[in-house]
Write a protein that holds these residues in place. Structure first.
Motif, short mmCIF file in Angstrom:
data_model
loop_
_atom_site.label_atom_id
_atom_site.label_comp_id
_atom_site.label_asym_id
_atom_site.label_seq_id
_atom_site.Cartn_x
_atom_site.Cartn_y
_atom_site.Cartn_z
N ASN A 19 7.25 16.32 -0.03
CA ASN A 19 6.00 17.03 -0.31
C ASN A 19 6.22 18.54 -0.34
O ASN A 19 5.75 19.22 -1.25
N LEU A 20 6.95 19.04 0.63
CA LEU A 20 7.20 20.48 0.70
C LEU A 20 8.03 20.98 -0.48
O LEU A 20 7.78 22.05 -1.02
N ARG A 21 9.03 20.20 -0.87
CA ARG A 21 9.98 20.64 -1.91
C ARG A 21 9.62 20.15 -3.31
O ARG A 21 10.32 20.47 -4.26
N ASN A 22 8.58 19.33 -3.41
CA ASN A 22 8.23 18.72 -4.70
C ASN A 22 9.45 17.99 -5.27
O ASN A 22 9.80 18.15 -6.44
N ASP A 23 10.08 17.16 -4.45
CA ASP A 23 11.34 16.51 -4.80
C ASP A 23 11.12 15.03 -5.10
O ASP A 23 10.92 14.22 -4.20
N VAL A 24 11.17 14.69 -6.38
CA VAL A 24 10.97 13.31 -6.82
C VAL A 24 12.08 12.40 -6.32
O VAL A 24 11.84 11.23 -6.02
N THR A 25 13.30 12.93 -6.19
CA THR A 25 14.42 12.07 -5.75
C THR A 25 14.20 11.55 -4.34
O THR A 25 14.60 10.43 -4.02
N ILE A 26 13.57 12.34 -3.50
CA ILE A 26 13.27 11.87 -2.14
C ILE A 26 12.21 10.77 -2.19
O ILE A 26 12.31 9.76 -1.48
N LEU A 27 11.20 10.94 -3.04
CA LEU A 27 10.20 9.87 -3.20
C LEU A 27 10.87 8.58 -3.65
O LEU A 27 10.56 7.50 -3.14
N ASP A 28 11.80 8.70 -4.60
CA ASP A 28 12.52 7.52 -5.09
C ASP A 28 13.35 6.87 -3.99
O ASP A 28 13.42 5.64 -3.89
N GLU A 29 13.98 7.70 -3.16
CA GLU A 29 14.78 7.19 -2.04
C GLU A 29 13.92 6.35 -1.09
O GLU A 29 14.26 5.22 -0.75
N GLY A 43 0.81 -1.21 0.00
CA GLY A 43 0.00 0.00 0.00
C GLY A 43 0.85 1.26 0.00
O GLY A 43 0.55 2.23 -0.72
N ALA A 44 1.92 1.26 0.78
CA ALA A 44 2.80 2.43 0.83
C ALA A 44 3.51 2.61 -0.51
O ALA A 44 3.66 3.74 -0.99
N LEU A 45 3.93 1.51 -1.12
CA LEU A 45 4.62 1.60 -2.41
C LEU A 45 3.69 2.12 -3.50
O LEU A 45 4.09 2.95 -4.32
N VAL A 46 2.44 1.67 -3.50
CA VAL A 46 1.47 2.17 -4.47
C VAL A 46 1.23 3.67 -4.25
O VAL A 46 1.18 4.45 -5.20
N ALA A 47 1.11 4.07 -2.99
CA ALA A 47 0.90 5.49 -2.69
C ALA A 47 2.08 6.33 -3.18
O ALA A 47 1.88 7.43 -3.72
N LEU A 48 3.29 5.82 -3.04
CA LEU A 48 4.46 6.57 -3.50
C LEU A 48 4.52 6.66 -5.02
O LEU A 48 4.90 7.70 -5.57
N ARG A 49 4.12 5.59 -5.70
CA ARG A 49 4.07 5.66 -7.17
C ARG A 49 3.02 6.68 -7.62
O ARG A 49 3.25 7.45 -8.56
N THR A 50 1.88 6.69 -6.94
CA THR A 50 0.84 7.67 -7.24
C THR A 50 1.35 9.08 -6.98
O THR A 50 1.12 10.00 -7.78
N ALA A 51 2.05 9.26 -5.87
CA ALA A 51 2.60 10.58 -5.53
C ALA A 51 3.59 11.05 -6.60
O ALA A 51 3.54 12.20 -7.04
N LYS A 52 4.44 10.15 -7.03
CA LYS A 52 5.45 10.52 -8.03
C LYS A 52 4.78 10.91 -9.35
O LYS A 52 5.13 11.93 -9.95
N THR A 53 3.85 10.10 -9.79
CA THR A 53 3.14 10.39 -11.05
C THR A 53 2.48 11.76 -10.99
O THR A 53 2.57 12.56 -11.93
N ASN A 54 1.83 12.05 -9.88
CA ASN A 54 1.12 13.32 -9.75
C ASN A 54 2.06 14.49 -9.49
O ASN A 54 1.77 15.62 -9.88
N MET A 55 3.20 14.23 -8.85
CA MET A 55 4.18 15.28 -8.66
C MET A 55 4.73 15.73 -10.01
O MET A 55 4.81 16.92 -10.31
N VAL A 56 5.08 14.76 -10.84
CA VAL A 56 5.61 15.05 -12.18
C VAL A 56 4.56 15.77 -13.03
O VAL A 56 4.88 16.69 -13.79
N ALA A 57 3.30 15.38 -12.87
CA ALA A 57 2.21 15.98 -13.66
C ALA A 57 1.78 17.35 -13.12
O ALA A 57 0.99 18.04 -13.74
N GLY A 58 2.28 17.72 -11.94
CA GLY A 58 1.90 19.00 -11.35
C GLY A 58 0.56 18.98 -10.65
O GLY A 58 0.00 20.04 -10.36
N ASN A 59 0.04 17.81 -10.37
CA ASN A 59 -1.24 17.68 -9.67
C ASN A 59 -0.97 17.67 -8.16
O ASN A 59 -0.86 16.63 -7.54
#
Length: 151
Positions: free
Chosen positions: A102-112, A36-52
């Motif tokens: 979340n604060l920095r909109n940093d995809v690299t942290i999501l990947d970490e 569940g956490a991994l799915v949430a992070l993939r969703t977060a990354k997709t939406n971060m990149v899309a600007g949502n």
């Protein structure tokens, strides 16, 4: 028409999830929390990149909730000793990093954090068969059955 079908599919998915939770071992529940956490992070990354931003924020919040109220809460620090203490510190680190992402909109942290969770999930899943066939004394160090409230 499509909204009704979508609600029906969603309801079916919820019933399937609830059935899986009700019949799962404590070990399997931990795997489900990681998933569940991994799915949430993939969703977060997709939406971060899309600007949502709203959906990104909601997905990161869901991942933090799973980590804090599922994985961390399930640790049995008495039986788990140093391993449980180290996992607790790692989960705390991941939650703080996700807040920062979340604060920095940093995809690299999501990947970490995704990488850390994926490694833990893989290790936990690898011991699954061994735990199911272990004598009762060997399973005493397993985590308590996690609470999935809010996950």
């Amino acid at each position: 028409m499509f909204g009704t079908m979508k609600r029906g599919v969603s309801a079916y998915a919820n019933v399937d999830l609830e059935t899986g939770i009700a019949s799962a071992s404590p070990h399997k529940l931990i795997v489900m929390l990681y998933d569940g956490a991994l799915v949430a992070l993939r969703t977060a990354k997709t939406n971060m990149v899309a600007g949502n931003i709203p959906t990104k924020g909601a997905a990161i919040s869901k991942a933090i909730t799973i980590i804090d109220n599922g994985l961390r809460v399930s640790l049995d620090k008495e039986a788990g000793g140093t391993i449980a203490e180290n996992l607790d510190a790692l989960y705390d680190y991941m939650s703080r990093r996700l807040f920062e992402a979340n604060l920095r909109n940093d995809v690299t942290i999501l990947d970490e954090v995704h990488g850390l969770l994926a490694d833990l999930r893989e290790a936990w899943a690898a011991i699954g068969d061994k735990v199911q066939h272990a004598p009762a004394a060997a399973t005493a160090a397993m985590p308590k059955t996690p609470s999935l409230v809010g996950a």
